[in-house]
Design a protein around this motif. Structure first.
Motif, PDB file in Angstrom:
ATOM      1  N   UNK A 152       0.325  -1.365  -0.397  1.00  0.00           N
ATOM      2  CA  UNK A 152       0.376   0.039   0.052  1.00  0.00           C
ATOM      3  C   UNK A 152       0.990   0.947  -0.197  1.00  0.00           C
ATOM      4  N   UNK A 153       0.609   1.891  -1.135  1.00  0.00           N
ATOM      5  CA  UNK A 153       1.401   3.447  -1.261  1.00  0.00           C
ATOM      6  C   UNK A 153       0.772   4.602  -0.797  1.00  0.00           C
ATOM      7  N   UNK A 154      -0.249   4.744  -1.051  1.00  0.00           N
ATOM      8  CA  UNK A 154      -1.608   6.023  -1.257  1.00  0.00           C
ATOM      9  C   UNK A 154      -2.449   6.002   0.485  1.00  0.00           C
ATOM     10  N   UNK A 155      -1.811   7.395   0.245  1.00  0.00           N
ATOM     11  CA  UNK A 155      -2.487   7.585   1.762  1.00  0.00           C
ATOM     12  C   UNK A 155      -3.708   8.342   1.207  1.00  0.00           C
ATOM     13  N   UNK A 156      -5.063   8.343   1.719  1.00  0.00           N
ATOM     14  CA  UNK A 156      -5.993   9.198   1.801  1.00  0.00           C
ATOM     15  C   UNK A 156      -6.166  10.395   2.775  1.00  0.00           C
ATOM     16  N   UNK A 157      -5.765  11.440   1.793  1.00  0.00           N
ATOM     17  CA  UNK A 157      -6.078  13.076   2.961  1.00  0.00           C
ATOM     18  C   UNK A 157      -7.315  13.576   3.002  1.00  0.00           C
ATOM     19  N   UNK A 158      -8.073  13.771   1.958  1.00  0.00           N
ATOM     20  CA  UNK A 158      -9.426  14.145   1.870  1.00  0.00           C
ATOM     21  C   UNK A 158     -10.343  13.601   3.285  1.00  0.00           C
ATOM     22  N   UNK A 159     -10.981  14.593   2.693  1.00  0.00           N
ATOM     23  CA  UNK A 159     -11.799  13.902   4.111  1.00  0.00           C
ATOM     24  C   UNK A 159     -13.110  14.557   3.362  1.00  0.00           C
ATOM     25  N   UNK A 160     -13.752  14.812   2.251  1.00  0.00           N
ATOM     26  CA  UNK A 160     -14.764  15.095   1.421  1.00  0.00           C
ATOM     27  C   UNK A 160     -15.166  14.328   0.144  1.00  0.00           C
ATOM     28  N   UNK A 161     -14.102  13.763   0.004  1.00  0.00           N
ATOM     29  CA  UNK A 161     -14.422  13.151  -1.401  1.00  0.00           C
ATOM     30  C   UNK A 161     -13.263  10.945  -1.251  1.00  0.00           C
ATOM     31  N   UNK A 162     -14.669  10.318  -2.295  1.00  0.00           N
ATOM     32  CA  UNK A 162     -14.105   8.969  -2.053  1.00  0.00           C
ATOM     33  C   UNK A 162     -13.545   8.745  -3.180  1.00  0.00           C
ATOM     34  N   UNK A 163     -12.501   7.638  -2.873  1.00  0.00           N
ATOM     35  CA  UNK A 163     -11.167   7.580  -3.520  1.00  0.00           C
ATOM     36  C   UNK A 163     -11.422   6.340  -4.283  1.00  0.00           C
ATOM     37  N   UNK A 164     -12.956   5.468  -4.529  1.00  0.00           N
ATOM     38  CA  UNK A 164     -12.717   3.823  -5.306  1.00  0.00           C
ATOM     39  C   UNK A 164     -11.646   3.476  -6.176  1.00  0.00           C
ATOM     40  N   UNK A 165     -11.804   2.294  -5.705  1.00  0.00           N
ATOM     41  CA  UNK A 165     -10.200   1.402  -6.631  1.00  0.00           C
ATOM     42  C   UNK A 165     -10.947   1.342  -7.913  1.00  0.00           C
ATOM     43  N   UNK A 166     -12.020   1.462  -9.075  1.00  0.00           N
ATOM     44  CA  UNK A 166     -11.736   1.569 -10.430  1.00  0.00           C
ATOM     45  C   UNK A 166     -12.303   2.984 -10.481  1.00  0.00           C
ATOM     46  N   UNK A 167     -11.912   4.176 -10.430  1.00  0.00           N
ATOM     47  CA  UNK A 167     -11.403   5.584 -10.868  1.00  0.00           C
ATOM     48  C   UNK A 167     -12.799   6.665  -9.974  1.00  0.00           C
ATOM     49  N   UNK A 168     -12.526   7.502  -9.919  1.00  0.00           N
ATOM     50  CA  UNK A 168     -13.260   9.087  -9.950  1.00  0.00           C
ATOM     51  C   UNK A 168     -13.584   8.953 -10.626  1.00  0.00           C
ATOM     52  N   UNK A 169     -15.181   9.145 -11.017  1.00  0.00           N
ATOM     53  CA  UNK A 169     -16.544   9.192 -11.970  1.00  0.00           C
ATOM     54  C   UNK A 169     -17.009   9.875 -11.791  1.00  0.00           C
ATOM     55  N   UNK A 170     -16.837  11.109 -13.806  1.00  0.00           N
ATOM     56  CA  UNK A 170     -18.164  12.504 -12.841  1.00  0.00           C
ATOM     57  C   UNK A 170     -19.521  12.277 -13.059  1.00  0.00           C
ATOM     58  N   UNK A 536     -12.847  27.919 -21.029  1.00  0.00           N
ATOM     59  CA  UNK A 536     -13.825  26.591 -20.703  1.00  0.00           C
ATOM     60  C   UNK A 536     -14.740  26.834 -19.355  1.00  0.00           C
ATOM     61  N   UNK A 537     -14.648  25.652 -19.305  1.00  0.00           N
ATOM     62  CA  UNK A 537     -15.840  25.050 -18.091  1.00  0.00           C
ATOM     63  C   UNK A 537     -15.005  24.354 -16.964  1.00  0.00           C
ATOM     64  N   UNK A 538     -14.814  24.440 -15.456  1.00  0.00           N
ATOM     65  CA  UNK A 538     -14.666  23.008 -14.877  1.00  0.00           C
ATOM     66  C   UNK A 538     -15.881  22.065 -14.986  1.00  0.00           C
ATOM     67  N   UNK A 539     -14.751  20.567 -14.600  1.00  0.00           N
ATOM     68  CA  UNK A 539     -15.902  19.547 -15.180  1.00  0.00           C
ATOM     69  C   UNK A 539     -16.496  19.170 -13.598  1.00  0.00           C
ATOM     70  N   UNK A 540     -17.426  18.821 -13.816  1.00  0.00           N
ATOM     71  CA  UNK A 540     -17.925  18.146 -11.898  1.00  0.00           C
ATOM     72  C   UNK A 540     -17.777  17.051 -11.726  1.00  0.00           C
TER      73      UNK A 540
END
Length: 569
Positions: A152-170, A536-540
């Motif tokens: 394991x090498x990545x530490x979850x830092x944000x307390x507001x965003x989930x990080x799923x193993x299959x990637x962050x969806x839009x 341009x605009x930012x994605x959600x």
């Protein structure tokens, strides 16, 4: 040979691999050495394919970061016994495959849950491609099971965003809106000199989206340094991404795995078909894909972050432009191939588009044909002639080949991503709602009783403080997560167990926990850290990924995904 009277609708062709390969890329002018503390940019997010395909992998524009070992001219960085050491063409130093930070926005063949639009994923290769780390628990889609503790090498830092193993969806169906992301070195911990000499660089991922801004996770420095001890190779100490500046050298759309169909006409000529690949276009026929490419020195954030950690001098987290440089971009001509055979006629004078750097130092594609409304379509059909594949229009494909009617195989939902960190089955008093009642866009929480129930294995590993919680994502998957004290999350277990050779001191753990608590208090998700884009605009991001800490756990606790599975319909 096919008969001219053949009816295409009855023709069945076998789908093949190796349909398209290449790197649509850009270079930039040389970067001064002091600007190796971070790199970031804004990348367009769009559905490259209009339906989820099996056996498909293309990374949208991204970059690769490696440690700067340019002072080493001849000594191998990859020890004997590692996977990359077998790649003789990378010698004599193997510096390009020693350690990397990759990932970005894209489609990967290993994705378990495809839904049309791309996903964002981190990725790191700490040990000469022996394994990869793509999230706070799992590899880069290569395994259903969570990584072993010592990988394991990545530490979850944000307390507001989930990080799923299959990637962050839009959210929804983005069409050219931009996601900003930056990898920045931050000194969360001090350098270590003992049995495992380690630098203080924690490569931290910042995102900039319309509904979320800020750091989400970081690579723990020991992730990069422990290869030296594992292989008893002291030369590697001080040469990894924990210690060395990062270098990138441009960016690219990596076309990796694309299926194809192939058929002959009655004269024996070979034709091929690729999936429909589409790009966002404007009224001028431009696809603007990358902007604001920026490199950073330690002045941008590292120095002020360290002062905040050590002396309490407040650090807002906003990148200081005094430590930023934006190099001039230049396009590259792409070499495409199909099954190893060169493809011509895609780019250039006779092609469908050119790669361009537009005013404002923005990189993308200038289309000459293939624009349909506000989308531009990559050439889909090819004819084999003179030992090459030539890009052609659909109207040039004989109907007798049946290629026009062929449909590429769609992806099925994959197996669950699982872990053994907690017992997920709750007690009778904390049963989740039936999955068929789940909202597709809103988090579904367990009854309040579960906030004080603990289901982890006793006396083996740190226990979560709240959970389980479940959310249904835009890709149709169901994610289960728990709330852990930051320093107690699984990524740190290898450094916090008593008697473990990697164990950290109580003082080091307490200092890191206190620093993260300050960040949770002061660094909110509704203000800029990266400078905003000029165009341009930012994605959600998918709103289901945005979470709120339970009462009493607002500061110093993080959500850790323990399971991702297909949701019941």
């Amino acid at each position: 040979m096919l008969s001219p009277a053949f009816k295409p609708k009855s023709l069945y062709l076998i789908q093949k691999e190796n349909g398209l390969h290449g790197y649509i890329s850009f270079d930039h002018e040389p970067i001064p050495k002091e600007y190796g503390a971070g790199i970031g940019f804004y990348v367009a997010v769009w559905p490259l394919i209009d339906e989820p395909l099996a056996g498909f992998q293309i990374g949208l524009p991204s970059t690769w970061i490696i440690p700067d070992n340019s002072d080493n001219k001849d000594k191998p960085l990859c020890p004997e016994g590692t996977l990359a050491r077998k790649w003789k063409e990378r010698g004599p130093t193997w510096s390009s495959v020693f350690q990397t930070i990759e990932g970005g926005v894209g489609y990967w063949a290993g994705n378990h849950f495809r839904y049309g639009p791309p996903k964002f994923s981190m990725n790191g290769t700490p040990q000469c491609y022996d394994y990869e780390v793509g999230s706070p628990g799992w590899s880069f889609f290569y395994s259903d099971e969570a990584l072993p503790d010592d990988r394991l090498g990545i530490a979850q830092l944000s307390n507001r965003l989930l990080i799923p193993p299959d990637g962050i969806t839009f959210e929804g169906y983005p069409n050219g809106e931009f996601l900003g992301y930056t990898w920045m070195t931050l000194p969360f911990t001090d350098p270590e000199k003992g049995d495992l000499p380690t630098g203080d660089q924690s490569w931290t991922c910042f995102l900039s989206a319309a509904n979320f801004k800020g750091p989400i996770a970081f690579f723990i420095p020991e992730t990069w340094s422990k290869i030296a001890r594992l292989f008893n190779y002291p030369f590697l100490y001080g040469r990894g991404l924990d210690s060395r500046p990062g270098i990138a050298g441009g960016g690219a759309i990596e076309i990796n795995t694309v299926p194809r169909f192939e058929a002959k006409d009655s004269a024996g000529r070979i034709y091929a078909k690729l999936p429909k690949l589409q790009f966002p276009g404007d009224e001028g026929g431009r696809s603007i894909l990358v902007q604001e490419v920026t490199y950073y020195s330690k002045i941008a954030l590292y120095d002020s972050f360290k002062a905040w950690r050590d002396r309490g001098t407040f650090c807002s987290g906003q990148f200081d432009n005094k430590g930023a440089i934006k190099p001039k971009l230049t396009p590259r001509l792409t070499r495409y191939d199909m099954a190893g055979i060169e493809i011509v006629g895609i780019e250039g004078e006779e092609g469908f588009f050119n790669t361009e750097v537009f005013p404002g130092n923005m990189w993308g594609l200038q289309w000459k044909s293939g624009v349909e409304g506000m989308m531009a379509v990559f050439p889909q059909y090819y004819r084999y002639e003179s030992n090459k594949y030539v890009a052609i229009r659909e109207s040039e494909v004989p109907a007798e080949t049946g290629l026009n009617e062929q449909r590429f195989r769609l992806a099925e939902p994959g197996r669950p991503y699982t872990s053994n960190w907690v017992k997920i089955n709750p007690s009778v008093n904390a049963q989740p709602r039936p999955e068929d009642h789940l909202s597709k866009s809103k988090p579904v929480k367990e009854p309040a009783e579960c906030l004080v129930v603990d289901y982890s294995y006793p006396d083996v590993q740190p226990r979560p403080k709240a959970g389980p919680f479940k959310v249904r994502l835009a890709d149709g998957s169901l994610v289960t997560y728990y709330w852990y004290r930051f320093i107690d999350q699984p990524a740190f277990w290898q450094y916090t167990r008593r008697g473990d050779p990697n164990a950290w001191s109580a003082e080091k753990k307490a200092k890191l926990q206190a620093l993260v608590e300050k960040m949770h208090t002061a660094w909110t998700i509704d203000r800029d850290y990266m400078a905003p884009p000029a165009f341009g605009r930012l994605v959600k991001l998918d709103p289901a990924l945005l979470v709120t800490p339970p009462p009493g756990l607002e500061v110093g606790y993080v959500p850790i995904v323990v399971l991702q599975e297909a949701a019941q319909k």
